[in-house]
Design a protein around this motif. Structure first.
Motif, PDB file in Angstrom:
ATOM      1  N   UNK A 263       1.181  -0.795  -0.203  1.00 21.25           N
ATOM      2  CA  UNK A 263      -0.377  -0.452   0.625  1.00 21.25           C
ATOM      3  C   UNK A 263       0.547   1.450  -0.138  1.00 21.25           C
ATOM      4  N   UNK A 264       0.440   1.978  -0.481  1.00 23.82           N
ATOM      5  CA  UNK A 264       1.071   3.478  -1.187  1.00 23.82           C
ATOM      6  C   UNK A 264       0.207   4.415  -1.044  1.00 23.82           C
ATOM      7  N   UNK A 265      -0.198   4.845   0.126  1.00 26.69           N
ATOM      8  CA  UNK A 265       0.091   5.357   1.606  1.00 26.69           C
ATOM      9  C   UNK A 265       0.215   4.518   2.318  1.00 26.69           C
ATOM     10  N   UNK A 266       0.256   4.357   3.247  1.00 32.62           N
ATOM     11  CA  UNK A 266      -0.011   2.868   4.390  1.00 32.62           C
ATOM     12  C   UNK A 266      -0.576   3.834   5.540  1.00 32.62           C
ATOM     13  N   UNK A 267      -1.243   3.427   6.012  1.00 30.19           N
ATOM     14  CA  UNK A 267      -1.683   3.882   7.936  1.00 30.19           C
ATOM     15  C   UNK A 267      -2.005   2.862   8.687  1.00 30.19           C
ATOM     16  N   UNK A 268      -1.782   2.652   9.976  1.00 31.03           N
ATOM     17  CA  UNK A 268      -2.596   2.060  10.992  1.00 31.03           C
ATOM     18  C   UNK A 268      -4.158   2.735  10.715  1.00 31.03           C
ATOM     19  N   UNK A 269      -5.275   2.421  12.351  1.00 28.71           N
ATOM     20  CA  UNK A 269      -6.307   2.639  12.486  1.00 28.71           C
ATOM     21  C   UNK A 269      -6.489   2.849  13.809  1.00 28.71           C
ATOM     22  N   UNK A 287      -2.056   5.499  26.821  1.00 26.98           N
ATOM     23  CA  UNK A 287      -2.826   6.475  25.590  1.00 26.98           C
ATOM     24  C   UNK A 287      -3.400   6.693  24.471  1.00 26.98           C
ATOM     25  N   UNK A 288      -4.774   6.163  25.609  1.00 28.69           N
ATOM     26  CA  UNK A 288      -6.066   6.206  24.843  1.00 28.69           C
ATOM     27  C   UNK A 288      -6.126   5.315  24.247  1.00 28.69           C
ATOM     28  N   UNK A 289      -5.511   4.986  22.949  1.00 28.97           N
ATOM     29  CA  UNK A 289      -5.919   4.625  21.839  1.00 28.97           C
ATOM     30  C   UNK A 289      -5.632   2.632  21.599  1.00 28.97           C
ATOM     31  N   UNK A 290      -6.296   2.310  20.741  1.00 27.23           N
ATOM     32  CA  UNK A 290      -5.553   1.080  20.723  1.00 27.23           C
ATOM     33  C   UNK A 290      -5.625   0.682  19.041  1.00 27.23           C
ATOM     34  N   UNK A 291      -4.551   0.013  18.609  1.00 25.59           N
ATOM     35  CA  UNK A 291      -4.801  -0.022  17.011  1.00 25.59           C
ATOM     36  C   UNK A 291      -5.526  -1.491  16.538  1.00 25.59           C
ATOM     37  N   UNK A 292      -6.495  -1.040  15.485  1.00 25.90           N
ATOM     38  CA  UNK A 292      -7.090  -2.087  14.917  1.00 25.90           C
ATOM     39  C   UNK A 292      -7.222  -2.858  14.037  1.00 25.90           C
ATOM     40  N   UNK A 323      -9.054 -11.688  16.560  1.00 24.04           N
ATOM     41  CA  UNK A 323      -8.492 -12.146  18.225  1.00 24.04           C
ATOM     42  C   UNK A 323      -8.189 -10.811  18.592  1.00 24.04           C
ATOM     43  N   UNK A 324      -7.896 -10.330  18.208  1.00 26.89           N
ATOM     44  CA  UNK A 324      -7.142  -9.287  18.997  1.00 26.89           C
ATOM     45  C   UNK A 324      -8.138  -7.821  19.144  1.00 26.89           C
ATOM     46  N   UNK A 325      -9.202  -7.944  17.871  1.00 24.87           N
ATOM     47  CA  UNK A 325     -10.204  -7.274  18.361  1.00 24.87           C
ATOM     48  C   UNK A 325     -10.936  -7.383  19.525  1.00 24.87           C
ATOM     49  N   UNK A 326     -11.590  -9.102  19.289  1.00 24.34           N
ATOM     50  CA  UNK A 326     -11.992  -9.619  21.039  1.00 24.34           C
ATOM     51  C   UNK A 326     -11.821  -9.336  22.364  1.00 24.34           C
TER      52      UNK A 326
END
Ligand code: DAH
Length: 350
Positions: A263-269, A287-292, A323-326
């Motif tokens: 991908x270009x550009x790439x990101x994490x949400x 941090x108050x955030x979680x990478x999904x 699984x991580x999202x669960x």
């Protein structure tokens, strides 16, 4: 009158009282000995009747019938008694006041439920569910996805190779367990003219230790949208819509720049931490955030590898670990719980 006949009946009657104490097999033997149709003693006695003088037949016949009735009654009574005794024996030691066991009712695994919810949200946006093989060649898993030759991910330490003999041909290479679901992007684009919108759940494999944050076999969900005029705005709108539908309408999200070869550009949400809702807690390391998920605009080289005209078409892709999202949803901190099948744990997540 034939006295031997009556004497025989008297002898038989002497055995009547004994019946009440016979066990099961002795009782059946005695029944055959006395009432047996072929050679039972009473059967033998009744055979004498026709040989008697006519005036004695009635009296002797009646006597035989009386004795027969008395025995039949005694046998029936003893049989009932023995049946009752064995019923009692079977119940001995059974506590009839003990509460009944709960009936076992199965349910879907929490990761399966999450996969179903996620695919359903994307189906609502026009994505179709697609799947691909778990054994792939290097070309589908790496090269077609624009991984540079000899990328470290291809190393034996990260990838599980199932056959070192390369599959010949342009799309071949060594056979491996796919390390992500991204090769299904390639398979979709090679078999479908754009517009393509696919949501792709499946297992992925890596040569990782089974520890709190890694599983050697784990689920992924891949997404792919390729069409004319698709931009980063479509990517953001789609994924923010997904996060709100899945985590709740007021859920805040953010995108951070990242890198993926395909991908270009790439990101994490990231989504706001589901446990502290942004104020910071141990689960989100303050941090108050979680990478999904990881995402980005499909690299033109990937489109070219799939014979898609990169001048005409653009697209976005994303990949996430259900699984991580669960785990985020339920505040679980060790991924092994998701894959060990411990019913005490799984039951507690409902
Ligand atoms: N394949 C990546 C991985 O396994 C996840 C991913 C990132 C998939 C970005 C994508 C994407 O489609 O655009 O880590």
């Amino acid at each position: 009158m034939n006295p031997t006949g009556y004497a025989q009946l008297d002898e038989l009657l002497a055995r009547l009282a004994g019946i009440a104490s016979l066990d099961e097999s002795a009782l059946e033997a005695e029944h055959t000995a006395i009432l047996g149709r072929k050679a039972g003693a009473l059967t033998e006695a009744s055979k004498q009747i026709p040989t008697l003088p006519p005036e004695e037949r009635r009296g002797f016949g009646a006597a035989v019938n009386q004795v027969k009735a008395a025995f039949e009654q005694a046998f029936t009574a003893r049989r009932a008694e023995l049946a009752e005794e064995s019923r009692r024996r079977a119940l001995a030691g059974v506590d009839l006041t003990m509460p009944a066991r709960h009936r076992w009712i199965g349910s879907a695994h929490p990761v399966t439920t999450v996969i179903d919810e996620i695919t359903e949200i994307f189906r609502g946006l026009g994505f179709v569910v697609a799947v691909g093989p778990e054994v792939e060649t290097e070309w589908y898993n790496f090269h077609a996805l624009n991984f540079p030759a000899n990328h470290p991910a291809m190393d034996m330490h990260d990838t599980l190779y199932v056959d070192a003999t390369p599959v010949p041909g342009d799309r071949g290479g060594r056979q491996l367990l796919r390390t992500h679901t991204s090769p299904v992007q390639i398979r979709e684009l090679l078999t479908h003219e754009p517009p393509v919108r696919a949501i792709i759940p499946g297992m992925s494999y890596r040569n990782d230790p089974f520890d709190p944050s890694h599983a050697p076999a784990f689920h992924q969900i891949e997404g792919l949208a390729v069409d004319e005029g698709i931009s980063f705005v479509d990517l953001k709108a789609t994924l923010v819509h997904f996060a709100r539908r899945f985590f709740g309408e007021t859920t805040r999200t953010r995108f951070r720049p990242s890198y993926f070869p395909f991908t270009e550009p790439s990101a994490e949400m990231d989504v706001e931490c589901q446990l502290c809702h942004g104020s910071g807690c141990p689960a989100c390391k303050g941090t108050g955030w979680m990478e999904i998920l990881g995402c980005g605009m499909v690299h033109p080289a990937v489109l070219a590898n799939c014979d898609v005209d990169a001048e005409r078409y653009t697209g976005f892709a994303f990949g996430m670990g259900p699984a991580r999202i669960t785990m985020l949803r339920y505040g679980v901190t060790d991924i092994r719980y998701m894959y060990e099948g411990d019913m005490r744990f799984l039951g507690s997540l409902r």
